[in-house]
Write a protein that holds these residues in place. Structure first.
Motif, PDB file in Angstrom:
ATOM      1  N   GLY B  25     -68.739  55.194  43.176  1.00 34.91           N
ATOM      2  CA  GLY B  25     -70.178  55.610  43.000  1.00 34.91           C
ATOM      3  C   GLY B  25     -70.662  54.707  41.950  1.00 34.91           C
ATOM      4  N   PHE B  26     -69.904  53.501  41.810  1.00 34.11           N
ATOM      5  CA  PHE B  26     -70.440  52.591  40.716  1.00 34.11           C
ATOM      6  C   PHE B  26     -70.549  50.965  41.527  1.00 34.11           C
ATOM      7  CE2 PHE B  26     -69.173  55.806  38.026  1.00 34.11           C
ATOM      8  CZ  PHE B  26     -70.003  55.849  37.048  1.00 34.11           C
ATOM      9  N   ASP B  27     -70.730  51.003  42.878  1.00 40.37           N
ATOM     10  CA  ASP B  27     -70.812  50.062  43.701  1.00 40.37           C
ATOM     11  C   ASP B  27     -71.905  49.070  43.391  1.00 40.37           C
ATOM     12  OD1 ASP B  27     -68.717  51.276  44.823  1.00 40.37           O
ATOM     13  OD2 ASP B  27     -69.627  51.991  46.734  1.00 40.37           O
ATOM     14  N   ASP B  28     -73.059  49.416  43.150  1.00 42.70           N
ATOM     15  CA  ASP B  28     -74.317  48.554  42.996  1.00 42.70           C
ATOM     16  C   ASP B  28     -74.013  47.983  41.472  1.00 42.70           C
ATOM     17  OD1 ASP B  28     -76.510  47.712  44.552  1.00 42.70           O
ATOM     18  OD2 ASP B  28     -77.493  48.587  42.455  1.00 42.70           O
ATOM     19  N   VAL B  29     -73.805  48.539  40.655  1.00 41.66           N
ATOM     20  CA  VAL B  29     -73.770  48.104  38.921  1.00 41.66           C
ATOM     21  C   VAL B  29     -72.765  48.970  38.404  1.00 41.66           C
ATOM     22  CG1 VAL B  29     -75.609  49.562  38.459  1.00 41.66           C
ATOM     23  CG2 VAL B  29     -74.954  47.633  36.873  1.00 41.66           C
ATOM     24  N   SER B  30     -71.691  48.307  37.522  1.00 37.39           N
ATOM     25  CA  SER B  30     -70.985  48.934  36.808  1.00 37.39           C
ATOM     26  C   SER B  30     -70.790  48.096  35.371  1.00 37.39           C
ATOM     27  CB  SER B  30     -69.535  48.719  37.388  1.00 37.39           C
ATOM     28  OG  SER B  30     -69.062  47.214  37.354  1.00 37.39           O
ATOM     29  N   CYS B  31     -70.219  48.529  34.579  1.00 34.87           N
ATOM     30  CA  CYS B  31     -70.243  48.027  33.212  1.00 34.87           C
ATOM     31  C   CYS B  31     -69.998  46.495  33.254  1.00 34.87           C
ATOM     32  CB  CYS B  31     -69.037  48.774  32.393  1.00 34.87           C
ATOM     33  SG  CYS B  31     -69.879  50.256  31.484  1.00 34.87           S
ATOM     34  N   ARG B  32     -68.942  46.172  34.150  1.00 35.32           N
ATOM     35  CA  ARG B  32     -68.534  44.746  34.291  1.00 35.32           C
ATOM     36  C   ARG B  32     -69.901  43.890  34.462  1.00 35.32           C
ATOM     37  NH1 ARG B  32     -63.910  43.209  37.811  1.00 35.32           N
ATOM     38  NH2 ARG B  32     -65.399  43.750  39.499  1.00 35.32           N
ATOM     39  N   ASP B  33     -70.829  44.562  35.093  1.00 34.03           N
ATOM     40  CA  ASP B  33     -72.162  43.626  35.588  1.00 34.03           C
ATOM     41  C   ASP B  33     -73.029  43.455  34.218  1.00 34.03           C
ATOM     42  OD1 ASP B  33     -71.217  43.647  38.156  1.00 34.03           O
ATOM     43  OD2 ASP B  33     -72.075  45.721  38.441  1.00 34.03           O
ATOM     44  N   LEU B  34     -72.673  44.013  33.133  1.00 33.00           N
ATOM     45  CA  LEU B  34     -73.426  43.980  32.052  1.00 33.00           C
ATOM     46  C   LEU B  34     -72.991  43.552  30.846  1.00 33.00           C
ATOM     47  CD1 LEU B  34     -74.618  47.732  32.212  1.00 33.00           C
ATOM     48  CD2 LEU B  34     -75.948  45.760  33.264  1.00 33.00           C
ATOM     49  N   GLU B  35     -73.835  42.838  29.935  1.00 32.00           N
ATOM     50  CA  GLU B  35     -73.273  42.008  28.792  1.00 32.00           C
ATOM     51  C   GLU B  35     -72.924  42.938  27.658  1.00 32.00           C
ATOM     52  OE1 GLU B  35     -76.011  38.901  28.336  1.00 32.00           O
ATOM     53  OE2 GLU B  35     -75.803  38.017  30.115  1.00 32.00           O
ATOM     54  N   ALA B  36     -73.465  44.274  27.956  1.00 33.41           N
ATOM     55  CA  ALA B  36     -73.046  45.183  26.793  1.00 33.41           C
ATOM     56  C   ALA B  36     -71.995  45.285  26.137  1.00 33.41           C
ATOM     57  CB  ALA B  36     -73.805  46.647  27.043  1.00 33.41           C
ATOM     58  N   GLU B  37     -71.549  45.075  25.215  1.00 32.40           N
ATOM     59  CA  GLU B  37     -70.143  45.165  24.403  1.00 32.40           C
ATOM     60  C   GLU B  37     -70.006  46.815  24.529  1.00 32.40           C
ATOM     61  OE1 GLU B  37     -69.089  44.468  20.064  1.00 32.40           O
ATOM     62  OE2 GLU B  37     -70.006  42.142  21.010  1.00 32.40           O
ATOM     63  N   ASP B  38     -70.748  47.615  24.088  1.00 25.83           N
ATOM     64  CA  ASP B  38     -70.360  49.047  24.321  1.00 25.83           C
ATOM     65  C   ASP B  38     -71.007  49.672  25.695  1.00 25.83           C
ATOM     66  OD1 ASP B  38     -69.406  51.014  22.962  1.00 25.83           O
ATOM     67  OD2 ASP B  38     -70.716  50.542  21.128  1.00 25.83           O
ATOM     68  N   CYS B  39     -70.299  49.872  26.310  1.00 30.36           N
ATOM     69  CA  CYS B  39     -70.872  50.365  27.822  1.00 30.36           C
ATOM     70  C   CYS B  39     -69.882  51.631  28.138  1.00 30.36           C
ATOM     71  CB  CYS B  39     -70.806  49.274  28.808  1.00 30.36           C
ATOM     72  SG  CYS B  39     -71.432  49.547  30.566  1.00 30.36           S
ATOM     73  N   VAL B  40     -70.647  52.484  29.007  1.00 24.18           N
ATOM     74  CA  VAL B  40     -70.131  53.695  29.267  1.00 24.18           C
ATOM     75  C   VAL B  40     -70.546  53.990  30.730  1.00 24.18           C
ATOM     76  CG1 VAL B  40     -69.752  56.176  28.936  1.00 24.18           C
ATOM     77  CG2 VAL B  40     -70.149  54.767  26.991  1.00 24.18           C
ATOM     78  N   GLN B  41     -69.501  54.419  31.629  1.00 23.36           N
ATOM     79  CA  GLN B  41     -69.934  54.662  33.056  1.00 23.36           C
ATOM     80  C   GLN B  41     -69.912  56.243  33.047  1.00 23.36           C
ATOM     81  OE1 GLN B  41     -68.417  50.633  35.275  1.00 23.36           O
ATOM     82  NE2 GLN B  41     -67.669  52.733  35.920  1.00 23.36           N
ATOM     83  N   VAL B  42     -70.847  56.805  33.678  1.00 24.15           N
ATOM     84  CA  VAL B  42     -70.919  58.170  33.824  1.00 24.15           C
ATOM     85  C   VAL B  42     -71.139  58.652  35.160  1.00 24.15           C
ATOM     86  CG1 VAL B  42     -71.798  60.535  33.026  1.00 24.15           C
ATOM     87  CG2 VAL B  42     -71.935  58.484  31.560  1.00 24.15           C
ATOM     88  N   SER B  43     -70.237  59.564  35.754  1.00 20.82           N
ATOM     89  CA  SER B  43     -70.479  59.853  37.204  1.00 20.82           C
ATOM     90  C   SER B  43     -71.506  61.168  37.214  1.00 20.82           C
ATOM     91  CB  SER B  43     -69.003  60.462  37.869  1.00 20.82           C
ATOM     92  OG  SER B  43     -68.213  59.588  37.552  1.00 20.82           O
ATOM     93  N   ALA B  44     -72.075  61.330  38.323  1.00 20.23           N
ATOM     94  CA  ALA B  44     -73.257  62.450  38.496  1.00 20.23           C
ATOM     95  C   ALA B  44     -72.558  63.701  38.338  1.00 20.23           C
ATOM     96  CB  ALA B  44     -73.755  62.079  39.941  1.00 20.23           C
ATOM     97  N   ASP B  45     -71.214  63.964  38.509  1.00 19.07           N
ATOM     98  CA  ASP B  45     -70.877  65.279  38.434  1.00 19.07           C
ATOM     99  C   ASP B  45     -70.715  65.946  36.932  1.00 19.07           C
ATOM    100  OD1 ASP B  45     -68.603  63.608  38.058  1.00 19.07           O
ATOM    101  OD2 ASP B  45     -67.135  64.782  39.335  1.00 19.07           O
ATOM    102  N   ASP B  46     -70.904  64.746  36.083  1.00 16.47           N
ATOM    103  CA  ASP B  46     -70.870  65.055  34.633  1.00 16.47           C
ATOM    104  C   ASP B  46     -71.921  64.879  33.667  1.00 16.47           C
ATOM    105  OD1 ASP B  46     -69.403  65.509  32.116  1.00 16.47           O
ATOM    106  OD2 ASP B  46     -68.507  63.311  32.047  1.00 16.47           O
ATOM    107  N   PRO B  47     -72.991  65.710  34.051  1.00 17.09           N
ATOM    108  CA  PRO B  47     -74.250  65.658  33.375  1.00 17.09           C
ATOM    109  C   PRO B  47     -74.164  65.901  31.686  1.00 17.09           C
ATOM    110  CG  PRO B  47     -74.225  67.633  34.623  1.00 17.09           C
ATOM    111  CD  PRO B  47     -73.118  66.956  34.868  1.00 17.09           C
ATOM    112  N   ASP B  48     -73.096  66.602  31.419  1.00 16.35           N
ATOM    113  CA  ASP B  48     -72.939  66.851  29.869  1.00 16.35           C
ATOM    114  C   ASP B  48     -72.440  65.609  29.282  1.00 16.35           C
ATOM    115  OD1 ASP B  48     -73.551  69.310  30.110  1.00 16.35           O
ATOM    116  OD2 ASP B  48     -71.575  70.502  30.228  1.00 16.35           O
ATOM    117  N   GLY B  49     -71.190  64.838  30.108  1.00 14.33           N
ATOM    118  CA  GLY B  49     -70.984  63.583  29.639  1.00 14.33           C
ATOM    119  C   GLY B  49     -72.018  62.667  29.694  1.00 14.33           C
ATOM    120  N   LEU B  50     -73.234  62.607  30.325  1.00 17.86           N
ATOM    121  CA  LEU B  50     -74.309  61.684  30.222  1.00 17.86           C
ATOM    122  C   LEU B  50     -74.768  62.109  28.793  1.00 17.86           C
ATOM    123  CD1 LEU B  50     -76.410  59.600  30.886  1.00 17.86           C
ATOM    124  CD2 LEU B  50     -77.508  61.391  32.279  1.00 17.86           C
ATOM    125  N   ILE B  51     -75.235  63.310  28.570  1.00 17.01           N
ATOM    126  CA  ILE B  51     -75.918  63.609  27.190  1.00 17.01           C
ATOM    127  C   ILE B  51     -75.009  63.313  26.023  1.00 17.01           C
ATOM    128  CG2 ILE B  51     -76.551  65.638  25.797  1.00 17.01           C
ATOM    129  CD1 ILE B  51     -78.419  65.395  28.104  1.00 17.01           C
TER     130      ILE B  51
END
Lengths: 362, 468
Positions: B25-51
């Motif tokens: 589910g993170f094929d196109d972009v994942s935290c590894r592609d970003l320079e952000a120090e603080d990065c979280v990946q959230v899956s679509a089945d976890d809307p509460d996790g997104l909030i």
């Protein structure tokens, strides 16, 4: 209703208040020792002072308990307009409770959430705490919650609705004001001189060292005490009483956004702060800028003499998502306030203004 | 031996980590592609996790949204942290669905943050606005879709992509459809680049409102009620200026107006572009086709708000840059009026098939501008450029010398261009209005045959343009 006890107990986790406004907020509210909640009894710790407001914000009929904690030896400084100057270290505590049955609103109260507004060295920060089902303690819940709640209302009818415990970020929807065109700052809303000036509350604050610079009470303005109309027969009130109560209701419920320092106020040019005396800016014959479905198909924010065709009234009486106001924090209709605001709009007929294209008022 | 084992172990654990991060589910972009120090990946089945993740965002942090549909019961709110990124797997792959929102919220995705990047996701069925970014500086909106699944419906939310009161905004490669007000609404911004977007099926396709320094190009604006429009609204302290509209396609904007109300309700179906109460606007090298009411109109603000006093702004409250605008002042010299449209240049645009069926319908029972145009032109095709001549000191339907060009409206004599100056104030009083009352000069359209004010001042985005 006063359900709190002004007794200094050693109950609160067995010690004094323990707050670090610059540190990470604790996982559990109890760790701060601000108050105890036991068997429906709220007991504030030493140094935590409960207070009441003349006109509170409507939050889906939630019973609210407010309190302030000031660091040892520090006091708020009186200001005639706006919120008192509150020193770094201040914590404002607001708990939201619901009874099972509003015909007996003091019984079977359940804590849903407690919101903290903490004055840190870099400014104010807001944190939501969500109470456990067992009512023993509340937990930090940055993401807030959308809770399905129900109660029996004052008429004995069952009411079920979605209640919003705001996300931490959503606290800023109301508490973040503009400072300059592109700047922002987080501030408290409730503790103003006008809204705290009830009974001997302010003099008690002064006596207890919580407030400095209080002038003679005769010089302090006061907002209308909501108890004078919320359960009253509005027919028995004079137009002047209606007008003042209505403007204070709009001030408290709307002006955190709809004022010259609120982003939405600036965008819409609708200013509902109680001291705005320009009818156009409190909506008279003013077309909305970008209300979308919030217009209800009507043309003007306020049509004097015609609440039904006033967008402001429509947005209070609807519970449609996308149409209603305020923008956040209301799911139910505050019927009594809708009636009050309707009567205020009827009374605006006295302005003798006819909005272009509106049918003449009956 | 021991020393040899170390790198092998390290490599192994790095591999393990890599496969853990490169979750499904993170094929196109994942935290590894970003320079952000603080990065979280959230899956679509976890809307509460997104909030939760949104509310735990630290300055400079990032959230990567996985592939799939996030079914939201609360709004996505980014506030209180600057320099943050919210990025998904692309607008077709990552969908934020607000159709099941349970409580009122100002917008589906509600952002106030400086240096924020919003990219690669769709916002569906928001009850109010879809994506709103307000009071922020340095905003990138890229590859975002906003839409409503019911298609064009009055009950839809008002705005799709809505940067408002933003300084420095780059809005690109995005798609906005079925908003009951504007699909893309750039409001009260200073320094904006709006490029390569598509707006279709909205009441207004792409709006530039009370905005200073905007470069708007490469956009496709089709099948809306009104296409690509530039205007100031009364009472707003950002006086619009320096708008460059070029190389856009504005075609087939004939959708029946489905706005529930508001100013946008007045737009006749078949409107290509208008410039209203705006100044220093160049509209060039665009393709206009099949807009049934007309391609281009230059209008005074008095068309929507007839009381000039509502257009009065005190100089003290003005925001942005007003130097060199030569705005009309009140008697005391402390306030200005911005209803007038001045310094507009139209050139190099292509026109075909438009103005053949102007929208004559009444708006809430009253005739609108479309009604006036339809009555006046009758069976004839409406000219490609209309000017309302409001605020001109002289007007004559026949004699070129009897027409002033006080507002400095310059119209290029390009192939296919025809021009009409309406004297809208008088025409709207006439029963019936006729073309005899309209000034329709042949090329070069004197006195509108001017070269214009020069070049627009381009938006300054700083380093925003370089965002990967």
């Amino acid at each position: 209703m006063r359900i709190w006890l002004l007794v200094a107990l050693a109950a609160c986790g067995g010690g004094p208040v323990r707050v670090d406004v610059d540190g990470e907020p604790p996982e559990r509210l109890g760790q701060l020792r601000l108050f105890d909640w036991n068997d429906g009894e709220l007991t504030y710790n030493d140094g935590v002072t409960p207070y009441e407001l003349n006109t509170p914000l409507f939050s889906d009929f939630a019973v609210k308990e407010r309190a302030i904690w000031l660091p040892e030896g520090e006091a708020a400084t009186y200001t005639a307009a706006g919120v008192f100057d509150l020193p770094v270290g201040t914590v404002l505590i607001k708990s939201f409770l619901f009874p099972d049955d509003f015909r007996a609103p003091d019984r079977d109260l359940r804590m849903i959430e407690t919101r903290l507004l903490m004055h840190g060295s870099d400014g104010w920060v807001a944190y939501p705490y969500l109470w456990d089902a067992d009512q023993k303690d509340a937990r930090l819940k940055l993401g807030g919650a959308v809770k399905d709640l129900s109660f029996v209302d004052a008429n004995g009818d069952d009411v079920a609705f979605s209640y919003l415990v705001p996300q931490k970020n959503q606290c800023l929807d109301c508490h973040e004001h503009k400072s300059g065109f592109f700047g922002r700052e987080v501030i408290p809303i409730g503790p103003t001189a006008r809204n705290l000036n009830r009974g001997d509350q302010l003099t008690a604050w002064e006596r207890d060292g919580l407030l400095a610079g209080l002038p003679a009470l005769a010089e302090v303005g006061s907002a209308v005490d909501q108890d004078t109309w919320i359960d009253a027969d509005l027919d028995a009130m004079s137009q002047d009483e209606i007008d003042r109560a209505a403007r204070d209701y709009l001030d408290v419920n709307c002006a955190h956004c709809h004022s010259p320092s609120g982003s939405e106020g600036i965008a819409s040019q609708l200013f509902l702060n109680w001291d705005n005396e320009d009818p156009f800016h409190f909506g008279v014959c003013k077309e909305p800028g970008s209300a979308g479905n919030g217009t209800g198909g009507y043309s003007y924010d306020v049509v004097p003499g015609n609440p039904e065709r006033s967008i402001l009234h429509f947005r209070m009486r609807t519970d449609e998502l996308g149409s209603m106001m305020p923008d956040i924090g209301r799911s139910l209709v505050d019927e009594k306030a809708v009636d009050l605001i309707g009567r205020w709009i009827l009374g605006l007929d006295g302005l003798g203004v006819q909005c272009e294209g509106e049918p003449p008022t009956p | 031996m021991h020393s040899n084992q170390m790198p092998t172990l390290a490599a192994l654990s790095a591999l393990a980590l890599a496969s853990a991060c490169k979750r499904e589910g993170f094929d196109d972009v994942s935290c590894r592609d970003l320079e952000a120090e603080d990065c979280v990946q959230v899956s679509a089945d976890d809307p509460d996790g997104l909030i939760e993740a949104l509310n735990g965002l630290a300055a400079g942090g990032a959230i990567v949204l996985g592939e799939g549909t996030f079914t939201m019961d609360n709004a996505v709110v980014i506030r209180g942290a600057d320099g943050v990124t919210l990025i998904g797997q692309g607008m077709d792959a990552t969908r934020l669905d607000f159709g099941g929102l349970k409580t009122q919220a100002p917008a589906g995705v509600d952002v106030i943050a400086n240096d924020v990047r919003l990219e690669g996701f769709a916002v569906i069925d928001a009850p109010k606005d879809a994506l709103r970014v307000e009071d922020s500086d340095g905003v990138v909106i890229r590859g975002i879709e906003t839409t409503w699944s019911a298609g064009a419906a009055t009950e839809n939310g008002a705005y799709g992509i809505y940067p408002v009161k933003v300084s420095r905004v780059l809005l690109e490669d995005s798609v906005a459809s079925y908003a009951s007000d504007a699909g893309i609404y750039v409001g009260q911004c200073v320094n904006a680049v709006v490029r390569n977007n598509t707006a279709s099926g909205n009441v207004a396709g792409l709006e530039i409102e009370n905005t200073q320094f905007a470069d708007v190009y490469g956009n496709t604006v089709t099948d809306n009620t009104g296409g690509l429009v530039v205007f100031d609204l009364p009472g707003n302290p950002v006086v619009g200026r320096d708008i460059w509209i070029h190389d856009n396609e504005v075609t087939d904007n004939n959708r029946a107006n489905f706005a529930p109300g508001g100013t946008v309700r007045m737009i006749p179906a078949g409107t290509g572009t208008f410039s209203m109460a705006s100044r220093r606007v160049i509209i060039e090298d665009n393709t206009y086709a099949n807009n049934n009411t007309g391609d281009l109109a230059v209008l005074a603000g008095l068309v929507v708000q007839g009381d000039p006093e509502q257009w009065k702004l005190s100089k003290a409250e003005l925001v942005g840059v007003v130097d060199g605008l030569d705005l009309e002042e009140d008697a005391t010299g402390t306030s200005i009026y911005n209803w007038r449209t001045t310094d507009v240049v139209l050139r190099g645009n292509s026109h075909s098939g438009s103005g053949t069926a102007p929208d004559a319908s009444l708006i809430d029972g009253a005739p609108g501008l479309g009604t006036l145009i339809a009555l006046t032109w009758g069976d004839l095709a409406v000219d490609t450029v209309l000017y309302d001549a409001i605020g001109e000191s002289a007007f004559d339907p026949v004699d070129p010398a009897g027409n002033s060009n006080d507002n400095r409206i310059c119209i290029g004599a390009d192939p296919g261009v025809t021009m009409a100056s309406l004297d809208a104030e008088n025409l709207s009083q006439a029963f019936p209005p006729t073309l005899d009352m309209v000034y329709r000069p042949a090329p070069p359209f004197a006195p509108f045959d001017c070269a214009g004010f020069g070049e627009v001042i381009l938006p300054d985005l700083g380093d925003l343009d370089q965002t990967p």
